[in-house]
Write a protein that holds these residues in place. Structure first.
Motif, PDB file in Angstrom:
ATOM      1  N   TRP A   1       0.937  -1.374  -0.091  1.00  0.00           N
ATOM      2  CA  TRP A   1       0.337  -0.094   0.405  1.00  0.00           C
ATOM      3  C   TRP A   1       0.580   1.318  -0.101  1.00  0.00           C
ATOM      4  O   TRP A   1       2.158   1.459   0.781  1.00  0.00           O
TER       5      TRP A   1
ATOM      6  N   ARG B   1      -2.933   5.557   1.147  1.00  0.00           N
ATOM      7  CA  ARG B   1      -3.764   4.803   1.128  1.00  0.00           C
ATOM      8  C   ARG B   1      -3.984   4.518   1.914  1.00  0.00           C
ATOM      9  O   ARG B   1      -5.320   4.416   2.612  1.00  0.00           O
TER      10      ARG B   1
ATOM     11  N   ASN C   1      -5.813   7.338   4.266  1.00  0.00           N
ATOM     12  CA  ASN C   1      -6.588   7.294   3.627  1.00  0.00           C
ATOM     13  C   ASN C   1      -7.882   5.790   4.557  1.00  0.00           C
ATOM     14  O   ASN C   1      -9.261   6.284   4.870  1.00  0.00           O
ATOM     15  N   TRP C   2      -7.213   4.739   4.288  1.00  0.00           N
ATOM     16  CA  TRP C   2      -7.787   3.930   4.911  1.00  0.00           C
ATOM     17  C   TRP C   2      -7.809   3.915   5.825  1.00  0.00           C
ATOM     18  O   TRP C   2      -9.357   4.035   7.566  1.00  0.00           O
TER      19      TRP C   2
END
Length: 69
Positions: free
Chosen positions: A45, A49, A52-53
């Motif tokens: 990742w 990412r 944001n996750w």
């Protein structure tokens, strides 16, 4: 983490079924370097990412969905 959790609860935006201690535990475990390492280093990742996750996960886990933020 308890101070952060208490500050979050004081906004009135958190789920009412979670205590300050539970919120602190969730933030503490999910903020560990192991989560980052597993997803970014081991699974490829990007840092964005992951960020944001984590934001999405914390919002879903901690915030009352009926509370406008």
């Amino acid at each position: 983490m308890r101070r952060l959790a208490a500050d979050l609860v004081s906004t009135g935006a958190t789920r009412t079924d979670l205590t300050v201690e539970e919120i602190a535990d969730i933030v503490w475990t999910m903020n560990s370097s192991e989560y980052y390492s597993m997803l970014v280093t081991s699974r490829g990742w990007t840092s964005d990412r992951f960020s944001n996750w984590l934001h999405d996960a914390w919002c879903r886990l901690l915030l009352d969905p009926t509370h406008a933020v």
